[in-house]
Write an enzyme that holds these catalytic residues in place. Structure first.
Site, PDB file in Angstrom:
ATOM      1  N   LYS A   5     -28.059 -22.546  20.903  1.00 17.34           N
ATOM      2  CA  LYS A   5     -28.665 -22.485  19.588  1.00 17.34           C
ATOM      3  C   LYS A   5     -28.001 -22.756  18.290  1.00 17.34           C
ATOM      4  O   LYS A   5     -26.529 -22.557  18.487  1.00 17.34           O
ATOM      5  CB  LYS A   5     -29.365 -20.944  19.278  1.00 17.34           C
ATOM      6  N   ASP A  54     -29.085 -12.830  20.240  1.00 19.28           N
ATOM      7  CA  ASP A  54     -29.627 -14.152  20.434  1.00 19.28           C
ATOM      8  C   ASP A  54     -30.423 -14.451  21.540  1.00 19.28           C
ATOM      9  O   ASP A  54     -30.778 -15.425  21.792  1.00 19.28           O
ATOM     10  CB  ASP A  54     -28.305 -15.201  20.376  1.00 19.28           C
TER      11      ASP A  54
HETATM   12  O1  C5P Z   1     -26.115  -8.596  19.296  1.00 22.77           O
HETATM   13  P1  C5P Z   1     -24.937  -9.175  19.582  1.00 22.77           P
HETATM   14  O2  C5P Z   1     -24.266  -8.375  20.681  1.00 22.77           O
HETATM   15  O3  C5P Z   1     -25.004 -10.623  19.827  1.00 22.77           O
HETATM   16  O4  C5P Z   1     -24.051  -8.984  18.084  1.00 22.77           O
HETATM   17  C1  C5P Z   1     -22.768  -9.247  18.289  1.00 22.77           C
HETATM   18  C2  C5P Z   1     -22.244  -8.691  17.203  1.00 22.77           C
HETATM   19  O5  C5P Z   1     -22.490  -9.382  15.745  1.00 22.77           O
HETATM   20  C3  C5P Z   1     -22.613  -7.108  16.768  1.00 22.77           C
HETATM   21  O6  C5P Z   1     -21.695  -6.217  17.491  1.00 22.77           O
HETATM   22  C4  C5P Z   1     -22.367  -7.021  15.136  1.00 22.77           C
HETATM   23  O7  C5P Z   1     -21.018  -6.825  14.687  1.00 22.77           O
HETATM   24  C5  C5P Z   1     -22.621  -8.508  14.780  1.00 22.77           C
HETATM   25  N1  C5P Z   1     -24.373  -8.793  14.310  1.00 22.77           N
HETATM   26  C6  C5P Z   1     -24.677  -7.975  13.284  1.00 22.77           C
HETATM   27  N2  C5P Z   1     -26.216  -8.183  12.870  1.00 22.77           N
HETATM   28  C7  C5P Z   1     -26.785  -8.853  13.602  1.00 22.77           C
HETATM   29  C8  C5P Z   1     -26.471  -9.671  14.878  1.00 22.77           C
HETATM   30  C9  C5P Z   1     -24.990  -9.381  15.368  1.00 22.77           C
HETATM   31  O8  C5P Z   1     -24.120  -7.354  12.706  1.00 22.77           O
HETATM   32  N3  C5P Z   1     -27.919  -9.102  13.277  1.00 22.77           N
END
Ligand code: C5P
Length: 300
Positions: free
Chosen positions: A11, A138
């Site tokens: 993506k 994602d």
């Molecule tokens: O959800 P995911 O594990 O992919 O997110 C990785 C990191 O990215 C999270 O721990 C956070 O620090 C940051 N993040 C965020 N806000 C989001 C998505 C991701 O702060 N909406």
């Protein structure tokens, strides 16, 4: 079903608006996702013990234990289906690792679909979406693919009307940037008083609906870009080089370091990609198009 292979795209975020940090550590987003034509293939088969094997040039960079999101996805499907079963997972990886292209999340989306198929599809699409949201911000988008606005943590999705295909060049690097570090740097830059909610501009959605790359080029934006450029100064040179080579616009993809350039045609994409490779500034440059579909079974 003995073995099922699912193909899943990367993506990009054409627009990434980030709100203030939430109490749970995440940030509210207003983003436009598009799935683009560089794919991983994930094969899941029943086995006596859990394992992950990774094939391809990125293999050394990818964890092969339970920290791999595909492993956790397969286990989540078995748990939700109330089945005691382990799986051998093979990931044929083409999506650059830790690049802001959501390759790990893509593998998780693919593993959800493949594992469910191996187990006789006892879970519904809604069940898979719920599991996807628990694995990463994602992952739900990569189940769907296409183009979509993501809000909340990025997991509330609204499909976006697009006309035709857009051509992109993805300039990638040998080493990644940390997503949490990029969000934390943005928070520091804004300070504790920042409260503005993010919003996708109507003009970006209009450009997508009209299929007009010239209009869309003016709408590309990423709130995380200053943090990515601060962490890796060479990204500023790469963004300038892409525009000098004729790209209509370019931004950092997601939390970086991949830079994405919008171009007017497939032949221009090949020219810009060749120019970026020759510049010596990037590890590789891929010519892709979007939107493409999300995680889909290809064999099984
Ligand atoms: O959800 P995911 O594990 O992919 O997110 C990785 C990191 O990215 C999270 O721990 C956070 O620090 C940051 N993040 C965020 N806000 C989001 C998505 C991701 O702060 N909406």
């Amino acid at each position: 079903m003995s073995a099922v292979t699912v193909r899943v795209p990367a993506k990009i975020n054409l627009y990434l608006g980030v709100g203030p940090a939430r109490p749970d550590g995440y940030h509210d987003l207003a983003t436009v996702f598009q799935a683009v034509s560089v794919y991983d293939e994930v094969t899941v088969r029943r086995a006596d013990a859990m394992s992950v094997q990774v094939i391809g040039p990125w293999a050394p960079e990818v964890p092969i234990d339970q920290t791999n999101l595909a492993w956790r996805a397969a286990e989540a499907v078995a748990r939700a289906a109330a089945v005691e079963q382990a799986f051998a997972i093979t990931i044929d990886k083409s999506i650059p690792v830790a690049g802001g292209l959501a390759g790990g999340s893509a593998d998780a989306a693919a593993a959800l679909v493949a594992t469910n198929e191996v187990l006789g599809s006892s879970l519904s699409w809604d069940d898979l979406e719920r599991l996807a949201a628990g694995l990463g911000s994602d992952v739900p988008f990569l189940l769907h693919g296409g183009s979509a606005v993501g809000t909340g943590r990025g997991i509330e999705l609204t499909p976006v009307l697009t006309r035709g295909s857009f051509h992109w060049v993805l300039a990638t690097f040998a080493s990644g940037l940390s997503t949490p570090d990029m969000y934390a740097d943005l928070d520091r830059r804004r300070g504790p008083g920042f409260t503005e909610p993010p919003e996708v501009p109507e003009s970006a959605l209009r450009a997508l609906a009209q299929g007009d790359p010239h209009l869309l080029a003016d709408q590309l934006a990423n709130d995380l870009q200053p943090s990515a450029v601060a962490a890796r100064a060479a990204l500023a040179d790469v963004l300038t080089a892409g525009r000098d080579l004729g790209a209509l616009g370019g931004i950092v993809s997601g939390s970086g370091p991949t830079c994405m350039f919008l171009v007017g045609s497939e032949s221009q994409a090949l020219d810009v990609a060749a120019g970026l490779r020759a510049s010596g500034l990037v590890n590789s440059a891929l010519s892709v198009h979007g939107p493409v579909h999300g995680a889909r079974v290809v064999t099984g």
